[in-house]
Design a protein around this motif. Structure first.
Motif, PDB file in Angstrom:
ATOM      1  N   GLU A 119      11.795 -16.816 -15.744  1.00 40.51           N
ATOM      2  CA  GLU A 119      10.791 -17.300 -14.798  1.00 40.51           C
ATOM      3  C   GLU A 119       9.437 -17.217 -15.463  1.00 40.51           C
ATOM      4  O   GLU A 119       9.107 -16.209 -16.100  1.00 40.51           O
ATOM      5  N   GLY A 120       8.660 -18.297 -15.340  1.00 40.98           N
ATOM      6  CA  GLY A 120       7.380 -18.334 -16.021  1.00 40.98           C
ATOM      7  C   GLY A 120       7.561 -18.203 -17.524  1.00 40.98           C
ATOM      8  O   GLY A 120       8.386 -18.890 -18.135  1.00 40.98           O
ATOM      9  N   SER A 121       6.836 -17.279 -18.131  1.00 41.84           N
ATOM     10  CA  SER A 121       6.933 -17.073 -19.576  1.00 41.84           C
ATOM     11  C   SER A 121       7.756 -15.832 -19.918  1.00 41.84           C
ATOM     12  O   SER A 121       7.668 -15.319 -21.030  1.00 41.84           O
ATOM     13  N   SER A 122       8.570 -15.358 -18.966  1.00 42.52           N
ATOM     14  CA  SER A 122       9.354 -14.140 -19.181  1.00 42.52           C
ATOM     15  C   SER A 122      10.837 -14.403 -18.982  1.00 42.52           C
ATOM     16  O   SER A 122      11.225 -15.242 -18.169  1.00 42.52           O
ATOM     17  N   GLU A 123      11.652 -13.659 -19.723  1.00 38.21           N
ATOM     18  CA  GLU A 123      13.103 -13.686 -19.572  1.00 38.21           C
ATOM     19  C   GLU A 123      13.580 -12.295 -19.167  1.00 38.21           C
ATOM     20  O   GLU A 123      13.113 -11.293 -19.724  1.00 38.21           O
ATOM     21  N   TYR A 124      14.495 -12.247 -18.196  1.00 42.20           N
ATOM     22  CA  TYR A 124      14.977 -10.973 -17.653  1.00 42.20           C
ATOM     23  C   TYR A 124      16.485 -10.874 -17.796  1.00 42.20           C
ATOM     24  O   TYR A 124      17.199 -11.885 -17.742  1.00 42.20           O
ATOM     25  N   ALA A 125      16.970  -9.644 -17.938  1.00 42.63           N
ATOM     26  CA  ALA A 125      18.410  -9.377 -17.922  1.00 42.63           C
ATOM     27  C   ALA A 125      18.627  -8.020 -17.277  1.00 42.63           C
ATOM     28  O   ALA A 125      18.001  -7.025 -17.673  1.00 42.63           O
ATOM     29  N   THR A 126      19.482  -7.978 -16.275  1.00 43.32           N
ATOM     30  CA  THR A 126      19.855  -6.720 -15.618  1.00 43.32           C
ATOM     31  C   THR A 126      21.281  -6.384 -16.009  1.00 43.32           C
ATOM     32  O   THR A 126      22.196  -7.202 -15.817  1.00 43.32           O
ATOM     33  N   VAL A 127      21.473  -5.196 -16.548  1.00 43.81           N
ATOM     34  CA  VAL A 127      22.768  -4.773 -17.078  1.00 43.81           C
ATOM     35  C   VAL A 127      23.177  -3.467 -16.389  1.00 43.81           C
ATOM     36  O   VAL A 127      22.371  -2.538 -16.260  1.00 43.81           O
ATOM     37  N   ALA A 128      24.421  -3.419 -15.927  1.00 41.57           N
ATOM     38  CA  ALA A 128      24.976  -2.178 -15.373  1.00 41.57           C
ATOM     39  C   ALA A 128      25.573  -1.369 -16.516  1.00 41.57           C
ATOM     40  O   ALA A 128      26.326  -1.906 -17.338  1.00 41.57           O
ATOM     41  N   MET A 129      25.242  -0.084 -16.568  1.00 38.93           N
ATOM     42  CA  MET A 129      25.708   0.753 -17.665  1.00 38.93           C
ATOM     43  C   MET A 129      26.184   2.111 -17.148  1.00 38.93           C
ATOM     44  O   MET A 129      25.517   2.724 -16.309  1.00 38.93           O
ATOM     45  N   ARG A 130      27.329   2.517 -17.626  1.00 40.56           N
ATOM     46  CA  ARG A 130      27.820   3.876 -17.392  1.00 40.56           C
ATOM     47  C   ARG A 130      27.794   4.590 -18.735  1.00 40.56           C
ATOM     48  O   ARG A 130      28.420   4.130 -19.693  1.00 40.56           O
ATOM     49  N   TYR A 131      27.069   5.696 -18.798  1.00 40.89           N
ATOM     50  CA  TYR A 131      26.910   6.367 -20.078  1.00 40.89           C
ATOM     51  C   TYR A 131      26.974   7.878 -19.895  1.00 40.89           C
ATOM     52  O   TYR A 131      26.844   8.397 -18.786  1.00 40.89           O
ATOM     53  N   GLU A 132      27.171   8.570 -20.995  1.00 44.91           N
ATOM     54  CA  GLU A 132      27.208  10.024 -20.984  1.00 44.91           C
ATOM     55  C   GLU A 132      26.091  10.563 -21.853  1.00 44.91           C
ATOM     56  O   GLU A 132      25.603   9.880 -22.774  1.00 44.91           O
ATOM     57  N   LEU A 133      25.690  11.789 -21.594  1.00 45.08           N
ATOM     58  CA  LEU A 133      24.615  12.420 -22.347  1.00 45.08           C
ATOM     59  C   LEU A 133      24.619  13.915 -22.072  1.00 45.08           C
ATOM     60  O   LEU A 133      25.224  14.383 -21.104  1.00 45.08           O
ATOM     61  N   LYS A 134      23.946  14.644 -22.950  1.00 47.51           N
ATOM     62  CA  LYS A 134      23.659  16.055 -22.709  1.00 47.51           C
ATOM     63  C   LYS A 134      22.229  16.150 -22.211  1.00 47.51           C
ATOM     64  O   LYS A 134      21.302  15.661 -22.867  1.00 47.51           O
ATOM     65  N   ASP A 135      22.055  16.768 -21.060  1.00 51.42           N
ATOM     66  CA  ASP A 135      20.759  16.796 -20.386  1.00 51.42           C
ATOM     67  C   ASP A 135      20.443  18.235 -20.008  1.00 51.42           C
ATOM     68  O   ASP A 135      21.074  18.807 -19.120  1.00 51.42           O
TER      69      ASP A 135
END
Length: 336
Positions: free
Chosen positions: A277-293
């Protein structure tokens, strides 16, 4: 006449219980101390206040909680932008702010009546009982919510995919296309009940290299947040997102804490929407990830929250934005 002034020993017991309860609740407030801290915030262009299309990785998303984008179509103002309201212990909303506000108000009332700071709650035993009940109820609620979230996460026989970002779903194939109404990576899903039907932009085709960038940004953003590397975050995020995460790091500093995020690994991901839209491109991605927090006390290095040897999992929608031919930047996070 029996004095109403609290005895020193009893007062020490109550103060100890109060500080213990406050410490538990402060730790709970940082229970999800990774980048975003379990919130939904940022901007997705004209789709900011609509719900991302469901995917096998994340069948649903939480509504946006904070954004600098006005909520025009619903006639409601946008939530505050970064820096509009100071953070801090007593300025937090929700459970924490309500509890501390109530305790402070009760104490002031007791002082005004001339019967001691804690008399506004009835008695020393009443205060101790109140704190214990609140702590127990809060813990039970969080356990129930965590159990409900775990039930909503899909499980797959045979373990994770060799390609966690599901690049075979590009251009109309694979599991992501079925979730998006048969349009696959085009992102032009048909309007669904309860979804915003306003301007939604033009469909955008993505390449495999785009998904490589999304996976790389997941690790780089979390790593920079865990190091408190604001310069790198400013490079990887939009100014709005950099402001939000800067506020989170400031709050950790005020509490004398630091958050270490390591071993970030994408387990499963697929495309929800992609559009321009306009001068921008968007992408929404669903992610399941693991990490140490892990959250540490800066002064002592003591672990305040988390287990350095245990990995946690998160399910989120990350939205990225770029100018055509430019580098992707993170512009929104929504909880799955």
């Amino acid at each position: 006449m029996r004095s109403l002034r609290p005895r020193p020993a009893a007062l020490r017991v109550v103060l100890g219980a109060l500080f213990l309860a406050v410490g538990v609740l402060v730790a709970t407030d940082f229970a999800e101390a990774r980048a975003g801290r379990g919130m939904s915030f940022g901007s997705r262009g004209s789709r900011t206040w609509s719900t991302p299309a469901p995917t096998p990785t994340a069948p649903s998303a939480q509504p946006m909680q904070r954004s600098a984008t006005p909520q025009n179509q619903l006639g409601a103002p946008a939530t505050r932008a970064p820096g509009a309201q100071p953070g801090g212990f007593f300025n937090r909303g929700g459970f924490m702010g309500g509890l501390m506000g109530g305790l402070l108000g009760a104490g002031i009332f007791g002082l005004l009546m001339g019967s001691g700071f804690f008399s506004g709650l009835g008695s020393l035993s009443g205060l101790l009982g109140l704190l214990l009940q609140i702590a127990l109820i809060f813990i039970v609620v969080r356990l129930v919510m965590g159990w409900l979230r775990s039930r909503n996460q899909p499980s797959y026989a045979g373990g994770g995919r060799p390609d966690p970002m599901a690049r075979d779903a590009l251009n109309g194939g694979g599991m992501a296309s079925g979730a998006a109404g048969g349009n696959g990576a085009s992102g032009a899903a048909a309007p669904r009940a309860g979804f915003d039907t306003g301007p939604r932009g033009r469909p955008l085709q993505l390449e495999g290299s785009d998904f490589d960038s999304f996976e790389r940004l997941l690790g780089e953003v979390q790593g920079a947040y865990g190091r408190g590397d604001r310069e790198t975050l400013f490079r990887l995020l939009t100014p709005e997102m950099a402001g939000y995460m800067g506020e989170e790091l400031d709050e950790l500093d005020r509490e004398g804490l630091e958050n270490r995020v390591t071993d970030v690994k994408l387990l499963q991901g697929d495309l929800s929407e992609a559009w321009s839209e306009g001068s921008s491109e968007y992408a929404t991605v669903a992610m399941r990830y693991e990490l140490k927090d892990v959250t540490l006390d800066k002064a002592t290095g003591r672990v305040v929250l988390g287990d350095p040897d245990r990995k946690e999992q998160a399910v989120e929608f990350w939205t990225f934005v770029r100018t055509p031919g430019g580098e992707w930047k993170l512009t929104a996070i929504q909880q799955g």
